[in-house]
Each structure stands twice: as C-alpha cells, then as structure tokens.
Write a protein that holds these residues in place. Structure first.
Motif, PDB file in Angstrom:
ATOM      1  N   LYS A 121       0.835  -1.295   0.186  1.00  0.00           N
ATOM      2  CA  LYS A 121       0.057  -0.138  -0.051  1.00  0.00           C
ATOM      3  C   LYS A 121       0.880   1.268   0.020  1.00  0.00           C
ATOM      4  O   LYS A 121       0.595   1.978  -0.690  1.00  0.00           O
ATOM      5  CB  LYS A 121      -0.969   0.011   1.200  1.00  0.00           C
ATOM      6  CG  LYS A 121      -1.874  -0.978   1.278  1.00  0.00           C
ATOM      7  CD  LYS A 121      -2.986  -1.037   0.123  1.00  0.00           C
ATOM      8  CE  LYS A 121      -3.933  -2.050   0.239  1.00  0.00           C
ATOM      9  NZ  LYS A 121      -4.888  -2.163  -0.921  1.00  0.00           N
ATOM     10  N   ALA A 140      -4.987   6.779  -2.526  1.00  0.00           N
ATOM     11  CA  ALA A 140      -3.968   5.751  -2.135  1.00  0.00           C
ATOM     12  C   ALA A 140      -3.639   5.732  -0.747  1.00  0.00           C
ATOM     13  O   ALA A 140      -3.502   5.019   0.109  1.00  0.00           O
ATOM     14  CB  ALA A 140      -2.881   5.615  -3.054  1.00  0.00           C
ATOM     15  N   ASP A 143      -6.435   4.311   1.486  1.00  0.00           N
ATOM     16  CA  ASP A 143      -6.209   2.924   1.402  1.00  0.00           C
ATOM     17  C   ASP A 143      -5.321   2.496   2.152  1.00  0.00           C
ATOM     18  O   ASP A 143      -5.442   1.493   3.005  1.00  0.00           O
ATOM     19  CB  ASP A 143      -5.948   2.389  -0.107  1.00  0.00           C
ATOM     20  CG  ASP A 143      -6.203   0.748  -0.343  1.00  0.00           C
ATOM     21  OD1 ASP A 143      -6.855   0.378   0.437  1.00  0.00           O
ATOM     22  OD2 ASP A 143      -5.233   0.578  -1.205  1.00  0.00           O
ATOM     23  N   LYS A 146      -6.641   2.806   5.740  1.00  0.00           N
ATOM     24  CA  LYS A 146      -7.632   2.045   6.254  1.00  0.00           C
ATOM     25  C   LYS A 146      -7.404   0.279   6.057  1.00  0.00           C
ATOM     26  O   LYS A 146      -7.628  -0.345   6.978  1.00  0.00           O
ATOM     27  CB  LYS A 146      -8.756   2.279   5.410  1.00  0.00           C
ATOM     28  CG  LYS A 146      -9.990   1.093   5.569  1.00  0.00           C
ATOM     29  CD  LYS A 146     -11.242   1.644   4.552  1.00  0.00           C
ATOM     30  CE  LYS A 146     -12.284   0.674   4.981  1.00  0.00           C
ATOM     31  NZ  LYS A 146     -13.404   0.873   4.217  1.00  0.00           N
ATOM     32  N   ASN A 147      -6.517   0.045   4.904  1.00  0.00           N
ATOM     33  CA  ASN A 147      -6.489  -1.147   4.616  1.00  0.00           C
ATOM     34  C   ASN A 147      -4.677  -1.667   5.011  1.00  0.00           C
ATOM     35  O   ASN A 147      -4.593  -2.933   5.187  1.00  0.00           O
ATOM     36  CB  ASN A 147      -6.878  -1.659   3.442  1.00  0.00           C
ATOM     37  CG  ASN A 147      -8.136  -1.500   3.217  1.00  0.00           C
ATOM     38  OD1 ASN A 147      -8.881  -1.936   3.706  1.00  0.00           O
ATOM     39  ND2 ASN A 147      -8.362  -0.813   1.869  1.00  0.00           N
TER      40      ASN A 147
END
Length: 161
Positions: A121, A140, A143, A146-147
């Motif tokens: 990421k 991005a 992301d 969060k991930n």
C-alpha cells in the motif's frame, strides 16, 4: 525526547537488576531482550506514525509531494521489518504495556501478510504521488490508512489508555 530515552534506559536497567535478583541470569537475559524488542518496536511504529502524519499533511495541503514521497518510503521500508520486532512472548500477556494482542502469534501468517500488504500500500501511494494526480494520491493514502495500517491494527492491536 532525550530525557524520555534516558528514563526508558533507566527503567530497563532497573528491570534487568530486579529480574536478575528475582529469577536469575537466564530469565534476566530474556527480560532484557524483551525490553530491547519493545524499544525497537516502539521506534519502528512511531516512525511510521510520523510518516502518516506527514502524508496526512500532504493530503490536507500542508506538505510537499517530496515530503509525502519520503514518508511513503519510510513506511515501505519499515513494513518488512515488522515481523522481526514481534517475537513470541512479547505481547499483552507478557508485557502489560504492550498493545500487541496475543492473537498475533496464533495467526502469524495473517500477521506477516498484513505487514506485506502495508508495504504494498505504501508503494502504491508512492506511485500515485509520482503521477502528480492529487485525487489518486488521496485515495491511495486512504487505502494505506484503512487497509494497510488499519488492516493490522483492527485485528492485532488493542489500544491502551
């Protein structure tokens, strides 16, 4: 910061002396090793936290793309080091100051996959930053938070007060 480091060093030294007296040299060595691991872990995580603040500053218009790119590099470089600073026996069950749930070692493969995903990421964010597309960089960054970070923190971390 230097006072905190000196204080931490003093606490670690005191813990080592207490461990030697209470448990003998073998257990004291383990206690010292756990203290060193905790310090390395904290330094690695705080470095990534600082990088995330820099990235957030970029998304909010306060930091440059160059600063954001360097921050993404910090996270990408730190991600593969994460499993090394989580040896068995260094979670909440062993250290009351730890925020690392013991489930890390029960689901080790998931944990290491999460650290790899974090690096991926961060690399994707760096690519988005290089494109010059602010929307792609913002997505991005979201992301990554969060991930990437959140993907690990939700399952493997319990925030202490």
């Amino acid at each position: 910061m230097q006072a905190r480091t000196l204080r931490w060093t003093g606490v670690c030294a005191l813990a080592l002396v207490v461990a030697v007296v209470a448990f003998g040299p073998e257990q004291a060595a383990v206690a010292d090793q756990h203290g060193q691991v905790a310090e390395e872990r904290s330094k690695l995580m705080k470095g990534m936290g600082g990088a995330m603040r820099t990235l957030k500053g970029f998304v909010e218009g306060r930091n440059s793309a160059e600063e954001a790119s360097a921050a993404a590099d910090v996270i990408a470089a730190a991600a593969p080091k994460i499993p090394d600073v989580f040896p068995p026996g260094t979670g909440m069950g062993a250290d009351p100051k730890s925020e690392s749930k013991d489930v890390i070692w029960e689901k080790w493969e998931e944990f290491t996959t999460a650290s790899t995903l974090l690096g991926d990421k961060a690399a994707a964010l760096k690519t988005a930053l290089a494109s010059g597309d602010a929307g792609a960089a913002g997505a991005a960054f979201g992301d990554l938070g969060k991930n990437g970070c959140g993907g690990c923190h939700r399952q493997f971390r319990e925030k202490r007060n």
